[in-house]
Write a protein that holds these residues in place. Structure first.
Motif, short mmCIF file in Angstrom:
data_model
loop_
_atom_site.label_atom_id
_atom_site.label_comp_id
_atom_site.label_asym_id
_atom_site.label_seq_id
_atom_site.Cartn_x
_atom_site.Cartn_y
_atom_site.Cartn_z
N GLY A 37 0.81 -1.06 0.01
CA GLY A 37 0.02 -0.19 0.03
C GLY A 37 0.75 1.29 0.15
N CYS A 38 0.27 2.41 -0.20
CA CYS A 38 1.04 3.70 -0.26
C CYS A 38 0.87 4.41 1.07
N THR A 39 1.44 5.64 1.25
CA THR A 39 1.52 6.26 2.53
C THR A 39 0.01 6.54 3.04
N SER A 40 -0.78 7.17 2.21
CA SER A 40 -2.22 7.36 2.57
C SER A 40 -2.86 6.15 3.02
N GLY A 41 -2.78 5.19 2.34
CA GLY A 41 -3.42 3.87 2.77
C GLY A 41 -2.77 3.23 4.21
N HIS A 42 -1.65 3.34 4.33
CA HIS A 42 -0.95 2.97 5.36
C HIS A 42 -1.14 3.98 6.56
N GLY A 43 -0.97 5.04 6.26
CA GLY A 43 -0.88 6.23 7.38
C GLY A 43 -2.10 6.45 7.66
N ILE A 44 -3.32 6.41 7.05
CA ILE A 44 -4.73 6.77 7.37
C ILE A 44 -5.44 5.69 7.48
N THR A 45 -5.59 4.78 6.83
CA THR A 45 -6.61 3.33 7.08
C THR A 45 -5.49 2.35 7.97
N GLY A 46 -4.23 2.14 7.68
CA GLY A 46 -3.72 1.14 8.55
C GLY A 46 -3.53 1.70 9.76
N LEU A 47 -3.09 2.83 10.16
CA LEU A 47 -2.80 3.16 11.48
C LEU A 47 -4.08 3.16 12.22
N SER A 48 -5.19 3.76 11.69
CA SER A 48 -6.53 4.00 12.27
C SER A 48 -7.11 2.86 12.64
N SER A 49 -6.84 1.52 11.96
CA SER A 49 -7.27 0.17 12.44
C SER A 49 -6.13 -0.50 13.36
N LEU A 50 -5.31 0.24 13.71
CA LEU A 50 -4.12 -0.46 14.47
C LEU A 50 -3.33 -1.42 13.95
N GLN A 51 -2.96 -1.49 12.80
CA GLN A 51 -2.34 -2.66 12.11
C GLN A 51 -0.81 -2.36 12.19
N LEU A 52 -0.09 -3.14 12.62
CA LEU A 52 1.48 -3.15 12.90
C LEU A 52 1.99 -3.11 11.72
N PRO A 53 1.92 -3.82 10.56
CA PRO A 53 2.59 -3.68 9.32
C PRO A 53 2.45 -2.15 8.86
N SER A 54 1.22 -1.54 9.20
CA SER A 54 1.23 -0.09 8.57
C SER A 54 2.22 0.72 9.53
N LEU A 55 2.16 0.32 10.85
CA LEU A 55 3.05 1.05 11.41
C LEU A 55 4.60 1.13 11.16
N ILE A 56 5.06 -0.21 10.73
CA ILE A 56 6.45 -0.42 10.22
C ILE A 56 6.49 0.61 8.78
N ALA A 57 5.61 0.06 8.03
CA ALA A 57 5.47 0.87 6.69
C ALA A 57 5.94 2.23 6.83
N ILE A 58 5.16 2.85 7.66
CA ILE A 58 5.28 4.32 7.96
C ILE A 58 6.35 4.65 8.42
N ILE A 59 7.11 3.91 9.28
CA ILE A 59 8.36 4.05 9.63
C ILE A 59 9.45 3.88 8.70
#
Length: 185
Positions: free
Chosen positions: A145-167
């Motif tokens: 996914g992209c920054t908006s997908g991970h940063g908005i959807t992924g983080l708001s649904s508390l997904q660890l892979p999205s946090l790792i991707a954002i970092i």
């Protein structure tokens, strides 16, 4: 009387984003720009050449409104909501930007050295767009996914892979700005 446009304050825009995310999660939807690109490629027939694009795009056509909104919102923001004042930059930042070849640093959010048609149609500009597009496309696919997908959807649904991707996105951005960009320009 001169009316100066201001961006929405955080206490308005933040809850609006939270409301949209709540509605998307409630209805089992996700948000992200790279998924829209996948849908557009599928509509164009890319599923005949790559299995990744072989899916039921009609189930995602609601998400294409995001693309329309981004284009329309960008147009409205640029033409009707822009505040043409200088950006308050420190003298050290201005000196660093001038050393990289940016004239009139702080007078525009989009410096013409990067965002003019002359820059885009130069050989160097074309290569940067081509390489950047490939790397962004590869990166969004590799990261799921992209920054908006991970940063908005992924983080708001508390997904660890999205946090790792954002970092990873932030680390990659720092490496680009501080190490690679000075070499390119």
């Amino acid at each position: 009387m001169e009316y100066i446009l201001q961006p929405w304050p955080w206490y308005i825009s933040g809850p609006c984003i939270a409301l949209v995310m709540f509605l998307l999660l409630y209805f089992g939807r996700t948000f992200g720009m790279s998924s829209n690109l996948r849908t557009l490629c599928t509509i164009g027939g890319a599923g005949k050449r790559a299995e990744f694009f072989n899916f039921n795009w009609r189930s995602q056509k609601w998400n294409l409104i995001v693309v329309l909104g981004a284009v329309l919102g960008g147009f409205i923001a640029h033409n009707f909501l822009s505040n043409p004042i200088n950006i308050d930059l420190s003298q050290n930042t201005i000196n660093d930007l001038e050393a990289l070849g940016f004239n009139n640093a702080g007078q525009s959010l989009l410096p013409p050295e990067l965002f003019s048609w002359d820059a885009v149609f130069s050989f160097k500009g074309f290569l940067i767009l081509l390489m950047g597009g490939f790397l962004v496309g590869f990166g969004t696919r590799y990261a799921g996914g992209c920054t908006s997908g991970h940063g908005i959807t992924g983080l708001s649904s508390l997904q660890l892979p999205s946090l790792i991707a954002i970092i990873g996105f932030f680390i990659g951005g720092l490496i680009m700005v501080h190490l690679i960009y000075p070499i390119l320009f």
